[in-house]
Design a protein around this motif. Structure first.
Motif, PDB file in Angstrom:
ATOM      1  N   LYS A  43       0.960  -0.893   0.229  1.00 44.49           N
ATOM      2  CA  LYS A  43      -0.112   0.072   0.318  1.00 44.49           C
ATOM      3  C   LYS A  43       1.286   1.502   0.447  1.00 44.49           C
ATOM      4  O   LYS A  43       0.470   2.487  -0.720  1.00 44.49           O
ATOM      5  N   ARG A  44       2.000   1.065   0.828  1.00 43.96           N
ATOM      6  CA  ARG A  44       3.346   2.356   0.743  1.00 43.96           C
ATOM      7  C   ARG A  44       3.572   2.786  -0.852  1.00 43.96           C
ATOM      8  O   ARG A  44       3.177   3.600  -1.637  1.00 43.96           O
ATOM      9  N   LEU A  45       3.497   1.524  -1.695  1.00 43.87           N
ATOM     10  CA  LEU A  45       4.302   1.317  -3.108  1.00 43.87           C
ATOM     11  C   LEU A  45       3.389   2.340  -3.958  1.00 43.87           C
ATOM     12  O   LEU A  45       3.349   2.915  -4.511  1.00 43.87           O
ATOM     13  N   GLU A  46       2.127   1.789  -4.121  1.00 42.18           N
ATOM     14  CA  GLU A  46       0.748   2.073  -4.382  1.00 42.18           C
ATOM     15  C   GLU A  46       0.946   3.062  -4.081  1.00 42.18           C
ATOM     16  O   GLU A  46       0.391   4.399  -5.227  1.00 42.18           O
ATOM     17  N   ALA A  47       0.646   3.832  -2.817  1.00 42.81           N
ATOM     18  CA  ALA A  47       0.159   5.666  -2.640  1.00 42.81           C
ATOM     19  C   ALA A  47       1.608   6.290  -3.607  1.00 42.81           C
ATOM     20  O   ALA A  47       1.744   7.326  -3.435  1.00 42.81           O
ATOM     21  N   ALA A  48       2.771   6.026  -3.081  1.00 43.60           N
ATOM     22  CA  ALA A  48       4.039   6.544  -3.748  1.00 43.60           C
ATOM     23  C   ALA A  48       3.501   6.579  -6.063  1.00 43.60           C
ATOM     24  O   ALA A  48       4.736   6.276  -6.912  1.00 43.60           O
ATOM     25  N   GLY A  49       2.564   5.444  -6.142  1.00 43.52           N
ATOM     26  CA  GLY A  49       2.183   5.587  -7.714  1.00 43.52           C
ATOM     27  C   GLY A  49       2.555   4.093  -8.619  1.00 43.52           C
ATOM     28  O   GLY A  49       2.877   4.536  -9.801  1.00 43.52           O
ATOM     29  N   MET A  50       3.361   2.978  -7.514  1.00 40.87           N
ATOM     30  CA  MET A  50       3.784   1.298  -8.170  1.00 40.87           C
ATOM     31  C   MET A  50       2.511   0.841  -8.343  1.00 40.87           C
ATOM     32  O   MET A  50       1.319   1.181  -7.349  1.00 40.87           O
ATOM     33  N   LYS A  51       2.519   0.114  -9.182  1.00 38.58           N
ATOM     34  CA  LYS A  51       1.651  -1.077  -9.041  1.00 38.58           C
ATOM     35  C   LYS A  51       2.492  -2.025  -8.399  1.00 38.58           C
ATOM     36  O   LYS A  51       3.504  -2.284  -9.456  1.00 38.58           O
ATOM     37  N   VAL A  52       0.674  -2.522  -7.842  1.00 35.96           N
ATOM     38  CA  VAL A  52       1.709  -4.612  -6.827  1.00 35.96           C
ATOM     39  C   VAL A  52       1.552  -5.307  -6.762  1.00 35.96           C
ATOM     40  O   VAL A  52      -0.051  -5.061  -7.110  1.00 35.96           O
ATOM     41  N   THR A  53       1.584  -6.242  -7.204  1.00 34.13           N
ATOM     42  CA  THR A  53       0.844  -7.426  -7.763  1.00 34.13           C
ATOM     43  C   THR A  53       1.318  -8.308  -6.343  1.00 34.13           C
ATOM     44  O   THR A  53       3.118  -8.484  -6.435  1.00 34.13           O
ATOM     45  N   LEU A  54       0.834  -8.248  -5.429  1.00 38.79           N
ATOM     46  CA  LEU A  54       1.500  -9.921  -4.402  1.00 38.79           C
ATOM     47  C   LEU A  54       0.642 -10.864  -4.485  1.00 38.79           C
ATOM     48  O   LEU A  54      -0.402 -11.186  -4.784  1.00 38.79           O
ATOM     49  N   LEU A  55       2.405 -12.033  -5.079  1.00 35.26           N
ATOM     50  CA  LEU A  55       1.512 -13.205  -4.951  1.00 35.26           C
ATOM     51  C   LEU A  55       1.751 -13.865  -3.693  1.00 35.26           C
ATOM     52  O   LEU A  55       2.573 -14.115  -2.955  1.00 35.26           O
ATOM     53  N   GLU A  56       1.262 -14.468  -3.607  1.00 37.54           N
ATOM     54  CA  GLU A  56       1.007 -15.523  -2.472  1.00 37.54           C
ATOM     55  C   GLU A  56       2.360 -17.198  -2.203  1.00 37.54           C
ATOM     56  O   GLU A  56       1.815 -17.776  -3.658  1.00 37.54           O
ATOM     57  N   SER A  57       3.080 -17.248  -1.772  1.00 36.74           N
ATOM     58  CA  SER A  57       4.323 -18.598  -1.890  1.00 36.74           C
ATOM     59  C   SER A  57       4.260 -18.878  -0.531  1.00 36.74           C
ATOM     60  O   SER A  57       4.693 -18.508   0.767  1.00 36.74           O
ATOM     61  N   ASN A  58       3.776 -20.431  -0.403  1.00 38.85           N
ATOM     62  CA  ASN A  58       4.802 -21.679   0.703  1.00 38.85           C
ATOM     63  C   ASN A  58       6.186 -21.629   0.357  1.00 38.85           C
ATOM     64  O   ASN A  58       6.486 -22.568   1.243  1.00 38.85           O
ATOM     65  N   ASP A  59       7.075 -21.262  -0.762  1.00 38.47           N
ATOM     66  CA  ASP A  59       8.134 -22.103  -0.835  1.00 38.47           C
ATOM     67  C   ASP A  59       9.151 -20.040  -0.658  1.00 38.47           C
ATOM     68  O   ASP A  59      10.219 -20.516  -2.138  1.00 38.47           O
ATOM     69  N   LEU A  60       9.405 -19.388  -0.144  1.00 41.46           N
ATOM     70  CA  LEU A  60       9.808 -18.296  -0.087  1.00 41.46           C
ATOM     71  C   LEU A  60      11.282 -18.448  -0.132  1.00 41.46           C
ATOM     72  O   LEU A  60      11.943 -18.020  -0.853  1.00 41.46           O
ATOM     73  N   PRO A  61      11.936 -19.395   0.589  1.00 41.26           N
ATOM     74  CA  PRO A  61      13.185 -19.502   0.366  1.00 41.26           C
ATOM     75  C   PRO A  61      13.604 -19.993  -0.429  1.00 41.26           C
ATOM     76  O   PRO A  61      14.553 -19.369  -0.906  1.00 41.26           O
ATOM     77  N   ASN A  62      13.377 -20.474  -0.905  1.00 41.22           N
ATOM     78  CA  ASN A  62      13.371 -20.494  -3.283  1.00 41.22           C
ATOM     79  C   ASN A  62      13.706 -19.544  -3.572  1.00 41.22           C
ATOM     80  O   ASN A  62      14.716 -19.294  -4.651  1.00 41.22           O
ATOM     81  N   ILE A  63      12.516 -19.226  -3.617  1.00 42.31           N
ATOM     82  CA  ILE A  63      11.936 -17.348  -4.196  1.00 42.31           C
ATOM     83  C   ILE A  63      13.573 -16.829  -3.905  1.00 42.31           C
ATOM     84  O   ILE A  63      13.613 -16.459  -5.198  1.00 42.31           O
TER      85      ILE A  63
END
Length: 146
Positions: A43-63
């Protein structure tokens, strides 16, 4: 994309674009399905003008590993924007600076989840650094927040 800092400065000075809309149109971030602060950061990034896509993952260490984030630089979410990795609660201002300067680097990190960083606003704040992750495995302080 602007290659000339002078050209970008003229556009910004004329008020035709905000720094983030001029430099970054989209950012994709991966987060744990149970984490709420990642949404606040987005939301802070969007307020600054960026378009943010949030993806959920159960494998964050690999990402994180795929995007070059060393274990000591990890936080709760990992993002990419224009070929750079953004790890954790990096302020929009520093993302804009990264994209304007275009260093030969992996990207930026705010290790951990420091109080007072974007998305982690609380009554208490603590100093933190935004770290530039270099391709040779070293880091340097990109910005300091007191």
């Amino acid at each position: 994309m602007w290659k000339s800092k002078t050209g970008l400065a003229i556009i910004l000075a004329l008020g035709l674009m905000t720094p983030l809309t001029a430099l970054a149109q989209e950012i994709t971030a991966w987060r744990s399905p149970t984490c709420g602060c990642c949404q606040l950061w987005a939301k802070r990034l969007e307020a600054a003008g960026m378009k943010v896509t949030l993806l959920e993952s159960n494998d964050l260490p690999n990402i994180k590993k795929q995007h070059g984030v060393a274990p000591q630089l990890e936080s709760c979410h990992t993002a990419v924007v224009e070929g750079y990795t953004i790890e954790g609660h990096v302020p929009p201002r520093e993302i804009a600076r990264l994209l304007a300067e275009r260093p030969d680097a992996i990207g930026l990190s705010v290790p951990g989840m420091p109080a007072g960083s974007p998305g982690m606003e609380r009554d208490e704040t603590k100093p933190y650094d935004v770290v530039l992750m270099k391709r040779n495995g070293t880091t340097e302080v990109f910005a300091h927040y007191p």
